[in-house]
Design a protein around this motif. Sequence first.
Motif, PDB file in Angstrom:
ATOM      1  N   ALA A  80       8.665  -0.213   0.204  1.00  0.00           N
ATOM      2  CA  ALA A  80       7.267  -0.613   0.373  1.00  0.00           C
ATOM      3  C   ALA A  80       6.344   0.594   0.500  1.00  0.00           C
ATOM      4  O   ALA A  80       5.176   0.548   0.086  1.00  0.00           O
ATOM      5  CB  ALA A  80       7.132  -1.512   1.603  1.00  0.00           C
ATOM      6  N   GLY A  81       6.869   1.689   1.061  1.00  0.00           N
ATOM      7  CA  GLY A  81       6.054   2.898   1.173  1.00  0.00           C
ATOM      8  C   GLY A  81       5.673   3.468  -0.177  1.00  0.00           C
ATOM      9  O   GLY A  81       4.532   3.889  -0.402  1.00  0.00           O
ATOM     10  N   TYR A  82       6.646   3.477  -1.105  1.00  0.00           N
ATOM     11  CA  TYR A  82       6.321   3.980  -2.440  1.00  0.00           C
ATOM     12  C   TYR A  82       5.404   3.024  -3.194  1.00  0.00           C
ATOM     13  O   TYR A  82       4.605   3.467  -4.021  1.00  0.00           O
ATOM     14  CB  TYR A  82       7.603   4.206  -3.246  1.00  0.00           C
ATOM     15  CG  TYR A  82       7.299   4.627  -4.669  1.00  0.00           C
ATOM     16  CD1 TYR A  82       6.862   5.914  -4.948  1.00  0.00           C
ATOM     17  CD2 TYR A  82       7.424   3.719  -5.722  1.00  0.00           C
ATOM     18  CE1 TYR A  82       6.550   6.299  -6.250  1.00  0.00           C
ATOM     19  CE2 TYR A  82       7.126   4.091  -7.015  1.00  0.00           C
ATOM     20  CZ  TYR A  82       6.689   5.383  -7.272  1.00  0.00           C
ATOM     21  OH  TYR A  82       6.385   5.752  -8.535  1.00  0.00           O
ATOM     22  N   ALA A  83       5.490   1.755  -2.924  1.00  0.00           N
ATOM     23  CA  ALA A  83       4.583   0.809  -3.575  1.00  0.00           C
ATOM     24  C   ALA A  83       3.132   1.127  -3.245  1.00  0.00           C
ATOM     25  O   ALA A  83       2.240   1.067  -4.110  1.00  0.00           O
ATOM     26  CB  ALA A  83       4.932  -0.620  -3.159  1.00  0.00           C
ATOM     27  N   PHE A  84       2.873   1.520  -1.988  1.00  0.00           N
ATOM     28  CA  PHE A  84       1.514   1.934  -1.612  1.00  0.00           C
ATOM     29  C   PHE A  84       1.125   3.221  -2.328  1.00  0.00           C
ATOM     30  O   PHE A  84      -0.009   3.353  -2.827  1.00  0.00           O
ATOM     31  CB  PHE A  84       1.441   2.120  -0.100  1.00  0.00           C
ATOM     32  CG  PHE A  84       0.149   2.724   0.365  1.00  0.00           C
ATOM     33  CD1 PHE A  84      -1.011   1.953   0.426  1.00  0.00           C
ATOM     34  CD2 PHE A  84       0.092   4.057   0.740  1.00  0.00           C
ATOM     35  CE1 PHE A  84      -2.203   2.514   0.845  1.00  0.00           C
ATOM     36  CE2 PHE A  84      -1.103   4.618   1.166  1.00  0.00           C
ATOM     37  CZ  PHE A  84      -2.244   3.843   1.219  1.00  0.00           C
ATOM     38  N   LEU A  85       2.055   4.202  -2.413  1.00  0.00           N
ATOM     39  CA  LEU A  85       1.768   5.441  -3.113  1.00  0.00           C
ATOM     40  C   LEU A  85       1.511   5.196  -4.598  1.00  0.00           C
ATOM     41  O   LEU A  85       0.638   5.837  -5.205  1.00  0.00           O
ATOM     42  CB  LEU A  85       2.922   6.431  -2.934  1.00  0.00           C
ATOM     43  CG  LEU A  85       3.142   6.983  -1.528  1.00  0.00           C
ATOM     44  CD1 LEU A  85       4.356   7.904  -1.518  1.00  0.00           C
ATOM     45  CD2 LEU A  85       1.895   7.716  -1.042  1.00  0.00           C
ATOM     46  N   TRP A  86       2.256   4.269  -5.189  1.00  0.00           N
ATOM     47  CA  TRP A  86       2.074   3.969  -6.612  1.00  0.00           C
ATOM     48  C   TRP A  86       0.701   3.350  -6.861  1.00  0.00           C
ATOM     49  O   TRP A  86       0.009   3.720  -7.820  1.00  0.00           O
ATOM     50  CB  TRP A  86       3.175   3.014  -7.074  1.00  0.00           C
ATOM     51  CG  TRP A  86       3.256   2.866  -8.562  1.00  0.00           C
ATOM     52  CD1 TRP A  86       3.999   3.610  -9.418  1.00  0.00           C
ATOM     53  CD2 TRP A  86       2.556   1.903  -9.356  1.00  0.00           C
ATOM     54  NE1 TRP A  86       3.813   3.187 -10.716  1.00  0.00           N
ATOM     55  CE2 TRP A  86       2.929   2.134 -10.707  1.00  0.00           C
ATOM     56  CE3 TRP A  86       1.661   0.875  -9.073  1.00  0.00           C
ATOM     57  CZ2 TRP A  86       2.432   1.371 -11.755  1.00  0.00           C
ATOM     58  CZ3 TRP A  86       1.153   0.124 -10.118  1.00  0.00           C
ATOM     59  CH2 TRP A  86       1.538   0.369 -11.437  1.00  0.00           C
ATOM     60  N   ASP A  87       0.300   2.436  -6.008  1.00  0.00           N
ATOM     61  CA  ASP A  87      -1.030   1.838  -6.149  1.00  0.00           C
ATOM     62  C   ASP A  87      -2.130   2.879  -5.967  1.00  0.00           C
ATOM     63  O   ASP A  87      -3.122   2.895  -6.707  1.00  0.00           O
ATOM     64  CB  ASP A  87      -1.214   0.715  -5.126  1.00  0.00           C
ATOM     65  CG  ASP A  87      -0.278  -0.461  -5.385  1.00  0.00           C
ATOM     66  OD1 ASP A  87       0.166  -0.614  -6.545  1.00  0.00           O
ATOM     67  OD2 ASP A  87       0.006  -1.219  -4.430  1.00  0.00           O
ATOM     68  N   LEU A  88      -1.945   3.776  -4.997  1.00  0.00           N
ATOM     69  CA  LEU A  88      -2.940   4.822  -4.763  1.00  0.00           C
ATOM     70  C   LEU A  88      -3.021   5.785  -5.951  1.00  0.00           C
ATOM     71  O   LEU A  88      -4.121   6.155  -6.396  1.00  0.00           O
ATOM     72  CB  LEU A  88      -2.597   5.578  -3.484  1.00  0.00           C
ATOM     73  CG  LEU A  88      -3.537   6.730  -3.100  1.00  0.00           C
ATOM     74  CD1 LEU A  88      -4.946   6.214  -2.866  1.00  0.00           C
ATOM     75  CD2 LEU A  88      -3.003   7.464  -1.873  1.00  0.00           C
ATOM     76  N   ALA A  89      -1.854   6.187  -6.479  1.00  0.00           N
ATOM     77  CA  ALA A  89      -1.841   7.104  -7.621  1.00  0.00           C
ATOM     78  C   ALA A  89      -2.460   6.459  -8.859  1.00  0.00           C
ATOM     79  O   ALA A  89      -3.202   7.104  -9.612  1.00  0.00           O
ATOM     80  CB  ALA A  89      -0.414   7.560  -7.912  1.00  0.00           C
ATOM     81  N   LEU A  90      -2.182   5.187  -9.080  1.00  0.00           N
ATOM     82  CA  LEU A  90      -2.776   4.495 -10.226  1.00  0.00           C
ATOM     83  C   LEU A  90      -4.288   4.380 -10.077  1.00  0.00           C
ATOM     84  O   LEU A  90      -5.037   4.580 -11.047  1.00  0.00           O
ATOM     85  CB  LEU A  90      -2.147   3.110 -10.370  1.00  0.00           C
ATOM     86  CG  LEU A  90      -2.629   2.272 -11.556  1.00  0.00           C
ATOM     87  CD1 LEU A  90      -2.298   2.962 -12.865  1.00  0.00           C
ATOM     88  CD2 LEU A  90      -2.022   0.871 -11.515  1.00  0.00           C
ATOM     89  N   THR A  91      -4.749   4.096  -8.862  1.00  0.00           N
ATOM     90  CA  THR A  91      -6.196   4.003  -8.631  1.00  0.00           C
ATOM     91  C   THR A  91      -6.878   5.356  -8.856  1.00  0.00           C
ATOM     92  O   THR A  91      -7.939   5.433  -9.494  1.00  0.00           O
ATOM     93  CB  THR A  91      -6.468   3.516  -7.198  1.00  0.00           C
ATOM     94  OG1 THR A  91      -5.818   2.258  -7.004  1.00  0.00           O
ATOM     95  CG2 THR A  91      -7.957   3.358  -6.959  1.00  0.00           C
TER      96      THR A  91
END
Length: 376
Positions: free
Chosen positions: A114-125
């Motif tokens: 779940a931690g990487y899911a937040f990082l992935w969303d942030l990086a995509l944004t």
Amino acid sequence: LFPCSICEADFAAFDCRSCGYDGKIMCQICTKMLHKEGSRRRHPVRRLAVRHPDVRHRLVNIFIVSLLVMLFLAYSTMMKQITNMLICTAPLCVTPSQCYRYLEVDLSIQCDTAGYAFLWDLALTLTITIGFGVPIAGAAFLFTKRKRLHMQSVLAAYGFLYNGFRQKAFFWEMFILLRKMIAICIMVFLRSHPMYQLYFGMWLVLGCLVLHILCRPYRYALLQRLETLSLCTVAATLNLVLVYQDDQPTGARDTAATVIIMVLNITVAVAFVVVFIKEVRLKFLQTFDRDGDGNVTFQEIRTSMRHFLKPRNIVEEEPAETQRIQNPIHQLPCPATPVCSPAQVVTSMRLDPFDLVWGSAAEIDPADPLNVVEPN
């Protein structure tokens, strides 16, 4: 912020109505000298809260320009690091039912958490908002100021974004940022497919080369040629790299391709260095050669430094014999003034693709210094 009424210093904030200087202000040094001895030493001296009306506006402009410069310089590196956060390795299976993926740039980060899911969303944004949003927003911002780009206030604040381009191509630096972003996406997202990287890279470079030749965005012919040479070298290098992708490589063919790539890139690098040295020499002559004989003496350097360091409120006309020499590379017909007169402006008579968007050449102000372009 206001000049002293006695010594004309840049800043004055003291007032003494008893001295007869009603309505005038003085700097601290003049105030102490006038009130050091005699009857004036008992005069009440007021310190005024002088505030320039444009200080706040200037500070905001300085902050915005500093932020733009830092973003402009760190754009490529920052976007490459952000896009690397989106790429994970192929699934690594411990057992048929236990497979894990890890971040390619940092194998300690597991992609299925779940931690990487937040990082992935942030990086995509950030990739969308900064990577593609900054060039689009920058072009839109310059578009709102397109009729004031020649003004000294706009040129001093945002001139680094469009100063080297023609008036119609004021947004070309934003196009270059967008080109960098597309190249970063090709390198990052196609990392596991080298052939696709080469093909998409060649198509990108060839497309930019065609647009560059058709639009001729740079103001000077020298910059046009250097950019064309650079894009042609990159396209040739990518084509030669295809030799290494053959299923049946041969030593002689790979060696020949390596030698050609090295000679081509070294030659272009040497050409850029030579042009840079010539430009530095010409700039040095334009700055310090007061008599225009092509030689710089110590006395000329001393005179130029005095002229540069003297106060701005003292304006003296430069004699005709000390006018700066002409730049033979740019070949602008007005060596003594930074802005050419309408009769000295050199424009191109070729069909301009920007005329389809911004209007015909007859609608352009010929006195605008940003419209100067040499014929090819």
